[in-house]
Design a protein around this motif. Sequence first.
Motif, PDB file in Angstrom:
ATOM      1  N   VAL A   1      -3.156  -1.663  53.111  1.00  0.00           N
ATOM      2  CA  VAL A   1      -3.039  -0.252  53.027  1.00  0.00           C
ATOM      3  C   VAL A   1      -3.860   0.344  54.296  1.00  0.00           C
ATOM      4  CG1 VAL A   1      -3.527   0.184  50.527  1.00  0.00           C
ATOM      5  CG2 VAL A   1      -5.458  -0.169  51.953  1.00  0.00           C
TER       6      VAL A   1
ATOM      7  N   PHE B   1      -9.418   0.928  46.472  1.00  0.00           N
ATOM      8  CA  PHE B   1      -8.242   0.266  45.472  1.00  0.00           C
ATOM      9  C   PHE B   1      -8.602  -0.880  44.897  1.00  0.00           C
ATOM     10  CE2 PHE B   1      -5.473   2.776  48.658  1.00  0.00           C
ATOM     11  CZ  PHE B   1      -4.349   3.194  47.685  1.00  0.00           C
ATOM     12  N   ASP B   2      -8.204  -0.831  43.768  1.00  0.00           N
ATOM     13  CA  ASP B   2      -8.294  -2.048  42.904  1.00  0.00           C
ATOM     14  C   ASP B   2      -7.108  -2.961  43.389  1.00  0.00           C
ATOM     15  OD1 ASP B   2      -7.843  -3.851  40.569  1.00  0.00           O
ATOM     16  OD2 ASP B   2      -9.465  -2.680  39.702  1.00  0.00           O
TER      17      ASP B   2
ATOM     18  N   LYS C   1      -5.091  -4.578  41.811  1.00  0.00           N
ATOM     19  CA  LYS C   1      -3.596  -4.709  41.132  1.00  0.00           C
ATOM     20  C   LYS C   1      -2.794  -3.469  41.870  1.00  0.00           C
ATOM     21  CE  LYS C   1      -5.497  -1.093  37.628  1.00  0.00           C
ATOM     22  NZ  LYS C   1      -6.937  -1.496  37.165  1.00  0.00           N
ATOM     23  N   TYR C   2      -3.387  -2.658  42.619  1.00  0.00           N
ATOM     24  CA  TYR C   2      -2.568  -1.433  43.282  1.00  0.00           C
ATOM     25  C   TYR C   2      -2.026  -1.863  44.614  1.00  0.00           C
ATOM     26  CZ  TYR C   2      -4.389   1.424  39.926  1.00  0.00           C
ATOM     27  OH  TYR C   2      -4.807   1.883  38.467  1.00  0.00           O
ATOM     28  N   TYR C   3      -2.299  -3.172  45.442  1.00  0.00           N
ATOM     29  CA  TYR C   3      -1.859  -3.554  46.577  1.00  0.00           C
ATOM     30  C   TYR C   3      -0.402  -3.723  46.482  1.00  0.00           C
ATOM     31  CZ  TYR C   3      -6.780  -4.126  48.114  1.00  0.00           C
ATOM     32  OH  TYR C   3      -7.969  -3.819  48.350  1.00  0.00           O
ATOM     33  N   ARG C   4       0.000  -4.229  45.645  1.00  0.00           N
ATOM     34  CA  ARG C   4       1.535  -4.897  45.240  1.00  0.00           C
ATOM     35  C   ARG C   4       2.428  -3.471  45.745  1.00  0.00           C
ATOM     36  NH1 ARG C   4       1.206  -6.347  39.260  1.00  0.00           N
ATOM     37  NH2 ARG C   4      -0.913  -6.091  39.564  1.00  0.00           N
ATOM     38  N   TYR C   5       1.826  -2.187  45.637  1.00  0.00           N
ATOM     39  CA  TYR C   5       2.691  -1.075  45.798  1.00  0.00           C
ATOM     40  C   TYR C   5       3.020  -0.873  47.356  1.00  0.00           C
ATOM     41  CZ  TYR C   5       1.578  -0.339  41.055  1.00  0.00           C
ATOM     42  OH  TYR C   5       1.689  -0.518  39.511  1.00  0.00           O
TER      43      TYR C   5
ATOM     44  N   ASP D   1       1.073 -12.384  40.058  1.00  0.00           N
ATOM     45  CA  ASP D   1      -0.196 -12.277  39.750  1.00  0.00           C
ATOM     46  C   ASP D   1      -0.698 -13.736  40.028  1.00  0.00           C
ATOM     47  OD1 ASP D   1      -0.450  -9.579  39.126  1.00  0.00           O
ATOM     48  OD2 ASP D   1      -0.334  -9.988  37.095  1.00  0.00           O
TER      49      ASP D   1
ATOM     50  N   SER E   1       4.562  -6.352  35.487  1.00  0.00           N
ATOM     51  CA  SER E   1       4.510  -6.134  37.032  1.00  0.00           C
ATOM     52  C   SER E   1       3.597  -7.291  37.639  1.00  0.00           C
ATOM     53  CB  SER E   1       3.695  -4.941  37.338  1.00  0.00           C
ATOM     54  OG  SER E   1       2.349  -5.127  36.761  1.00  0.00           O
TER      55      SER E   1
END
Length: 146
Positions: free
Chosen positions: A53, A63-64, A66-70, A86, A140
């Motif tokens: 990010v 950020f947790d 799990k949000y890095y994939r975005y 994952d 996801s």
Amino acid sequence: MVAINSIKNNASLDNNYNINIIYDYLNEENKNNLLKFNAKNFKINLIKGEEIVKKDKFTNLEFDMKYYRYFLAKKFNELDKAIYLDYDVVLCSDIAKLFDINLGDNLLGAVPDEMVNKVCELISYTNDCLKINAQNYINSGVLVMN
């Protein structure tokens, strides 16, 4: 290391594998254990989550994982295609088969999350709170990104 181990155990010597592991914290022992997977056609890259990010309008937010994939498309914009997994996914065959799927003009390849469609509480939550039709909800944890 479950996903990495299963990718390597099913890898073909005919392909090259570039694995980017995004993490918030890894001690030196775990970093060294992951880097031991490196081989002639199998490259492990360790990337701090904050690098995903970096230089973004979201930089000041926490950020947790799990949000890095975005943010992967922006971080790896030189790639035409990538696979996100994952860490707990187990592959039973060569991941190259997944990579070779032609997505056409679609930006994302994913599968429906069957659990969401079988548990009444999850159906209600997905439909009512997330405002997403439960039939369209995806898993996801495995994404092919064009």
